[in-house]
Design a protein around this motif. Structure first.
Motif, PDB file in Angstrom:
ATOM      1  N   GLU A 147       0.813  -1.205   0.000  1.00  0.00           N
ATOM      2  CA  GLU A 147       0.000   0.000   0.000  1.00  0.00           C
ATOM      3  C   GLU A 147       0.849   1.258   0.000  1.00  0.00           C
ATOM      4  N   ARG A 148       2.069   1.193   0.526  1.00  0.00           N
ATOM      5  CA  ARG A 148       2.972   2.347   0.439  1.00  0.00           C
ATOM      6  C   ARG A 148       3.392   2.629  -0.995  1.00  0.00           C
ATOM      7  N   GLY A 150       1.220   2.552  -3.257  1.00  0.00           N
ATOM      8  CA  GLY A 150      -0.007   3.070  -3.839  1.00  0.00           C
ATOM      9  C   GLY A 150      -0.847   2.028  -4.537  1.00  0.00           C
TER      10      GLY A 150
END
Length: 297
Positions: A147-148, A150
């Motif tokens: 998720e970092r 994106g």
């Protein structure tokens, strides 16, 4: 500059394979010329002059009218090619626009090295012009790092007991959302039913001790036998486990000084490199499957 990096919007890739016979190159290049196409790359291979098979990959700048979209120009060329060339020579073929970036679904488990290589290469646009659509895992471990970047992370628990349910959930995620599936050390066996329904190429990476050291602790058993190389194989997935057409392989040397952790680390390194190359070549339309093998231009 590669064809993927130098896309003017009307650059296309043409892949062909058919029985070899005189006139193929002339027919293809002649039709492209009549349509205003400019050949900027061309590679070909024949398995033999007598009863051989012919393979070709071309990169072509297409010519479009002032109001014609890239897709319309490509479709116009496809229609002419199918009638004037492909049917005449009995070709398998495809024409893809470079601007249409393939979408990758990455399936991973707990081992992070192959997943991280895919994420890093995607961030640097080093996947042959492809994009990662999302990541699916049977464990929640890598949600934060994915998720970092994106990207969406889908946790789909998978066991022998719920395999059918898990595969249905993954197929629902894949439906219409991607063009290729990459198993980045996804430690679940995909069933024949899944492969029959997915309708997409699936690329896997594994160590190259198979079949000698299949199963648990392959590096320890390989060390006990005194192996001298550690390798990795990237291949398309078929119903026959780990026996699909090979896209890329590589090895590194080990010796009596190499501990099992050393071998595991070296194995992870070579797996990352081999998977990255295989995915890039697939995305760049450099791979043609034929007779259980591949031609890689």
């Amino acid at each position: 500059m590669t064809d993927a990096a130098a896309s003017p919007g009307l650059r296309a890739r043409l892949l062909i394979d058919c029985s070899d016979r005189p006139g193929i190159v002339a027919a293809v290049s002649g039709l492209l010329a009549r349509h205003g196409g400019n050949i900027v790359e061309s590679d070909q291979h024949s398995t033999g002059a007598a009863d051989g098979h012919f393979f070709m990959r071309m990169v072509v700048d297409l010519d479009a009218g002032p109001t014609e979209t890239p897709e319309a120009a490509a479709e116009r060329l496809r229609a002419s090619f199918a009638v004037e060339v492909a049917g005449r020579f009995g070709m398998r073929w495809r024409l893809t626009l470079v601007q249409n970036r393939p979408r990758i679904a990455v399936l991973a488990s707990r081992e992070p090295h192959a997943l991280m290589e895919m994420l890093w290469r995607w961030q640097r646009d080093e996947l042959g012009g492809a994009d990662i659509a999302f990541v699916v895992s049977n464990h929640p471990d890598h949600r934060g790092v994915v998720e970092r970047f994106g990207l969406n992370y889908h946790h789909v628990p998978a066991t022998r007991a719920n395999r059918e349910e898990a595969e249905d959930a993954i197929l629902a995620l894949l439906d219409g959302a991607c063009d290729v599936v990459v198993l980045a050390r996804y430690m679940q066996i995909l069933t024949g039913g899944f492969l029959g329904r997915v309708g997409l190429p699936v690329i896997n990476i594994h160590h190259s001790f198979l079949p000698a050291f299949a199963g648990a602790e392959p590096y320890r058993r390989a060390s006990d036998r005194g192996v001298k190389i550690v390798g990795a194989t990237a291949h398309y997935v078929t119903e026959e486990l780990d026996a699909g057409p090979i896209i890329e392989q590589d090895v590194v040397r080990v010796d009596h000084r190499s501990s099992v952790p050393d071998m595991v680390r070296l194995g992870a390194d070579v797996e990352r490199m081999v998977l990255g190359r295989a995915v890039r070549w697939h995305a760049e339309d450099k791979v043609i499957e034929h007779g259980g093998k591949t031609v890689v231009f």
